[in-house]
Design a protein around this motif. Structure first.
Motif, short mmCIF file in Angstrom:
data_model
loop_
_atom_site.label_atom_id
_atom_site.label_comp_id
_atom_site.label_asym_id
_atom_site.label_seq_id
_atom_site.Cartn_x
_atom_site.Cartn_y
_atom_site.Cartn_z
N THR A 429 0.84 -1.21 0.00
CA THR A 429 0.00 0.00 0.00
C THR A 429 0.87 1.25 0.00
O THR A 429 0.44 2.30 -0.46
CB THR A 429 -0.96 0.05 1.22
OG1 THR A 429 -0.30 -0.53 2.33
CG2 THR A 429 -2.24 -0.67 0.96
N ARG A 430 2.08 1.12 0.53
CA ARG A 430 2.98 2.28 0.49
C ARG A 430 3.76 2.34 -0.83
O ARG A 430 4.62 3.19 -0.99
CB ARG A 430 3.95 2.22 1.68
CG ARG A 430 3.23 2.24 3.03
CD ARG A 430 4.20 2.15 4.19
NE ARG A 430 5.05 3.33 4.30
CZ ARG A 430 6.10 3.40 5.12
NH1 ARG A 430 6.43 2.38 5.89
NH2 ARG A 430 6.81 4.50 5.16
N GLY A 431 3.49 1.38 -1.73
CA GLY A 431 4.08 1.42 -3.05
C GLY A 431 5.47 0.78 -3.15
O GLY A 431 6.22 1.07 -4.07
N PHE A 432 5.81 -0.09 -2.20
CA PHE A 432 7.14 -0.71 -2.22
C PHE A 432 7.06 -2.10 -2.84
O PHE A 432 6.05 -2.79 -2.75
CB PHE A 432 7.72 -0.81 -0.81
CG PHE A 432 7.84 0.52 -0.11
CD1 PHE A 432 8.32 1.63 -0.78
CD2 PHE A 432 7.46 0.66 1.22
CE1 PHE A 432 8.44 2.86 -0.15
CE2 PHE A 432 7.58 1.89 1.86
CZ PHE A 432 8.06 2.99 1.17
N GLN A 433 8.18 -2.50 -3.47
CA GLN A 433 8.29 -3.82 -4.09
C GLN A 433 8.73 -4.84 -3.05
O GLN A 433 9.82 -4.73 -2.48
CB GLN A 433 9.33 -3.77 -5.22
CG GLN A 433 8.76 -3.24 -6.51
CD GLN A 433 7.71 -4.17 -7.09
OE1 GLN A 433 8.04 -5.26 -7.53
NE2 GLN A 433 6.47 -3.74 -7.07
N VAL A 434 7.87 -5.82 -2.81
CA VAL A 434 8.21 -6.82 -1.79
C VAL A 434 7.78 -8.21 -2.23
O VAL A 434 6.94 -8.36 -3.11
CB VAL A 434 7.51 -6.50 -0.45
CG1 VAL A 434 8.11 -5.29 0.23
CG2 VAL A 434 6.00 -6.33 -0.63
N PHE A 435 8.36 -9.20 -1.59
CA PHE A 435 7.86 -10.57 -1.74
C PHE A 435 7.95 -11.24 -0.37
O PHE A 435 8.68 -10.79 0.50
CB PHE A 435 8.63 -11.34 -2.82
CG PHE A 435 10.12 -11.34 -2.63
CD1 PHE A 435 10.74 -12.30 -1.84
CD2 PHE A 435 10.92 -10.38 -3.27
CE1 PHE A 435 12.12 -12.30 -1.69
CE2 PHE A 435 12.30 -10.38 -3.11
CZ PHE A 435 12.90 -11.33 -2.31
N GLN A 436 7.16 -12.30 -0.24
CA GLN A 436 7.12 -12.98 1.05
C GLN A 436 8.04 -14.19 1.01
O GLN A 436 7.97 -15.00 0.08
CB GLN A 436 5.67 -13.43 1.31
CG GLN A 436 5.42 -13.87 2.73
CD GLN A 436 4.00 -14.41 2.90
OE1 GLN A 436 3.23 -14.45 1.95
NE2 GLN A 436 3.68 -14.81 4.10
N CYS A 437 8.92 -14.30 2.01
CA CYS A 437 9.79 -15.47 2.07
C CYS A 437 10.35 -15.61 3.47
O CYS A 437 10.13 -14.77 4.33
CB CYS A 437 10.93 -15.35 1.06
SG CYS A 437 12.19 -14.17 1.58
N ASP A 438 11.09 -16.67 3.68
CA ASP A 438 11.76 -16.90 4.93
C ASP A 438 13.20 -16.44 4.77
O ASP A 438 13.80 -16.67 3.71
CB ASP A 438 11.72 -18.40 5.24
CG ASP A 438 12.05 -18.70 6.68
OD1 ASP A 438 11.19 -19.26 7.36
OD2 ASP A 438 13.18 -18.37 7.12
#
Lengths: 621, 124
Positions: A429-438
């Motif tokens: 929502t803040r416009g950042f590029q992310v992915f979910q991982c360990d």
């Protein structure tokens, strides 16, 4: 809690709040109650414990009218005053309450009308179960002889150390304050002085059950006025039952407390012998409050403040040699509660991963939005690392949370990853590029990023092997020459100035945070006490017990659970707010550096302490 | 997920996978939004990426436009070219869909723009 009577309505809000607290104390500790108006007043915040003297109170309150009596109890920070006329008590109440203080005080006095002056409690004749006090156990001549058989040298030696609180000398075996234990295989050259022998002959006559008991370790403590000893229970596995303590040269008051919050102030008269056995030895803490006065009875039998004098105590103990302690108080027993450090480090991969799932991942997901609301301000040193990156550099934030370090440097590529899907949503929502991982398995090609930060993440991994694996992953995805900045929570929160973590407790701002010995609560992860959402079998399979940390205090353990109190925007009520426990491994000095240098292609460019964290800047070779 | 992110993601972490790169994109929702163009930034990022992978991903999403399959020389001084690169790198975003491991076929869901790259314990 009941409301205060109407008369109190005119008072200031702050005063009313304080008074409600003191009213609670009154009903808890005495049989008196708050009334509308009477000739009796509780002086809520001036008593013997706060160092106030009877004469001071008499002088101050006489200006309002004639006083019938002033009642002060040892161990209490409040006192009571009875005026001859109710009229005068009302006058004092109106003029003083929350507005005036004693000349010796910085703050105002708080007063409550009470229905009576509760009976004066002196030093309890009742002692904690298993505690026995033999008064006049030795005569003055014997006292002098014993004092003379300890020679205090001016130089520190191994047996004789000047502790922060007092001077100490050991005989028979050295008592190690580092782990509160003795090395049973390393007796000292000096055994217990011969001169002490008569004590045990005498003891076996008065206490036949102790006729076979013989100590092999003696600790002599010398307390100057103002010195004390923090509350403690002698390590169960180190010594048998009982433990003896002989008071020489002066009397002193010793505080005894149990986990049910019972508290006894026990006066140890000069030349008395204290026998601590069974429950008092195993389940009660004892300590001496560092102060320069004690409240003792004077010759007329009235309580008064007495200046302390140098007290020397002889503590006789017998090493435990017949295996572990089997006492009935396993909660306080180190023999029956295995050490948490090794326990956690020995977890299998499977268990370690489950522990983190329940005590880290699920918690962050639950608290994500509250957590994100409390994480605005970037730490300056992390920010300056991010700002130092060159245009076009690729930055990876491992465990980026709400993306606190993104959006500052406009000329770099920022990519974040985190375990928590709810925190990831905050980022998008803040416009950042992310992915979910360990963080143990980064789904990135090797040698792709120019820089990496991982702030307050690796301390959530439960075994050293996993912490190392996480740093190894960071090094793997870095391009050669790329840099990583890692922050982990330090066990020592007082390394430089007090960390903001401790400062957030108002109490700590006033006094320097000394190591407070509180009754640490331990939680066995075998019991399904938390969380309700987790299947029982996951918790039962760990077989580890972890201490629950008291927030805003120094860390006492390396592996622990830290509470997070979830506050919703609309609810200010802390009592109703659910508490979540997060697992932490807090780092010793140099531990992070040692971990990093054991990793291939990794060198430590800089290591430092910042905001209560140990930090490193790593370079990939 | 923007194609810049896709360019770095790999499924090599899966047990038995040799390269795990590039991941195949199956896009359900694609969003295009305008992002300020910074010529220097794009030209500095470009050499850090795998051009071929970027081009194929853009083509798959139907946004390759006039971008050549082979990276041109001296692109630093070609603002028109860099603008097109800027578009595929930063303006095209997969909101919902899947990433697929080229070797095992394992699917990683993309939900609300976030690829879920978490693995089960037995996949590591």
């Amino acid at each position: 809690m009941e409301d205060l009577p109407l008369l109190y309505l005119d008072l200031k809000l702050k005063t009313k709040r304080k008074l409600r607290k003191y009213q609670h104390l009154l009903t808890k500790e005495t049989d008196a109650v708050v009334t509308i108006e009477s000739e009796n007043l509780m002086i809520c915040n001036a008593g013997l414990v706060s160092g106030n003297q009877r004469e001071e109170l008499v002088q101050f309150f006489s200006s309002f009218g004639a006083i019938e009596e002033v009642s002060m109890s040892p161990g209490k920070s409040y006192s009571f005053i009875k005026f001859k006329r109710t009229h005068d008590a009302i006058k004092a109440f109106k003029e003083v309450n929350g507005q005036k203080g004693l000349p010796s005080m910085d703050s105002c006095l708080y007063l409550l009308f009470v229905n009576k002056v509760p009976p004066l409690s002196v030093y309890e004749d009742v002692l904690p179960p298993g505690l026995l006090l033999l008064e006049n156990f030795i005569n003055e001549h014997e006292e002098e002889m014993l004092l003379n058989c300890v020679i205090w040298s001016s130089v520190d030696s191994d047996q004789e150390k000047c502790l922060k609180h007092r001077q100490v000398k050991h005989f028979g075996y050295e008592f190690r304050y580092s782990d509160n234990n003795v090395n049973k295989d390393a007796p000292l050259m000096e055994s217990i002085p011969q001169e002490c022998g008569f004590l045990f002959e005498r003891l076996s006559k008065s206490r036949p059950e102790l006729s076979l008991w013989m100590p092999d370790q003696l600790t002599v403590n010398k307390y100057e006025p103002g010195q004390g000893i923090p509350p403690h229970i002698d390590t169960h596995s180190a010594f048998n039952d009982p433990i003896l303590s002989l008071s020489l040269n002066a009397s002193i008051v010793m505080e005894w407390r149990n986990s049910e919050r019972q508290h006894f102030s026990v006066l140890l008269p000069r030349r008395s012998l204290l026998i601590m056995s069974s429950e008092s030895r195993y389940a009660w803490t004892h300590g001496i409050t560092p102060r320069k006065t004690d409240i003792l009875k004077n010759h007329e039998g009235n309580l008064t403040v007495c200046a302390r004098e140098v007290r020397v105590s002889f503590t006789f103990r017998q090493l435990r040699r017949e295996g572990p302690c089997m006492c009935q108080w396993p909660k306080f027993c180190d023999s029956q509660t295995p050490k948490t450090e090794t326990q956690v480090d020995r977890l299998t991969e499977d268990c370690a991963s489950k522990l983190e799932k329940i005590y880290v991942h699920q918690v962050y997901n639950e608290i994500a939005s509250h957590f994100s609301d409390t994480r605005h301000k970037p730490w300056p040193n992390v920010l300056s690392f991010v700002m130092s990156l060159k245009p076009g550099d690729i930055l990876l934030d491992v465990g980026c949370g709400n993306g606190k370090y993104f959006g500052h440097n406009k000329y770099i590529v920022e990519i974040g990853c985190d375990r928590s899907s709810n925190l990831m949503e905050v980022c998008t929502t803040r416009g950042f590029q992310v992915f979910q991982c360990d963080c143990l398995v980064l789904p990135l090609r090797s040698c792709t990023v120019n820089a990496c930060i991982s702030i307050a993440v690796i301390h959530h991994l439960s075994t050293q092997e996993r912490r190392k694996a996480a740093i190894n992953e960071i090094i793997r995805v870095l391009k050669p020459g790329g840099k990583a900045l890692i922050y982990v929570w330090a066990k020592n929160q007082n390394k430089e100035e007090m960390s903001s973590y401790l400062k957030q407790d108002r109490k700590n701002r006033r006094k320097s945070a000394e190591t407070s010995v509180n009754h640490t609560k331990f939680i066995s992860l075998d019991e399904s006490n938390y969380p309700k959402t987790a299947p029982d079998d996951q918790i039962r399979s760990f077989g580890v017990t972890l201490p629950v940390h008291s927030n805003r205090t120094n860390f006492q353990h390396n592996n622990l659970l830290v509470p997070w109190i979830l506050k919703h925007g609309d609810s200010k009520n802390v009592e109703e707010a659910p508490t979540f426990l997060r697992f932490y491994h807090v780092f010793e000095e140099d531990e992070l550096v040692q971990l990093c240098i054991s990793i291939e292609n990794c060198s430590v460019e800089r290591s430092f302490y910042d905001q209560g964290n140990w930090c490193v800047i790593l370079v990939k070779s | 997920m923007k194609l810049l992110t896709h360019n770095m993601l790999s499924s090599k972490c899966l047990k038995g996978v040799v390269t795990g790169y590039p991941l195949t994109i199956i896009a359900k929702d694609v969003k295009v939004s305008e992002v300020d163009f910074n010529q220097e930034f794009v030209s500095r990022v470009l050499p850090k990426l795998d051009w071929n992978v970027l081009w194929k991903a853009a083509e798959r999403l139907g946004h390759v436009g006039e971008l050549p399959q082979t990276l041109i020389e001296n692109y630093e001084n070609d603002p028109e070219f860099l603008k097109k690169v800027h578009h595929v790198l930063l303006e095209v975003e997969v909101i919902n869909g899947e990433l697929v491991c080229p070797e095992t076929g394992r699917k990683f869901p993309i939900t609300s723009g976030i690829p879920n790259m978490l693995l089960n314990d037995d996949e590591v």
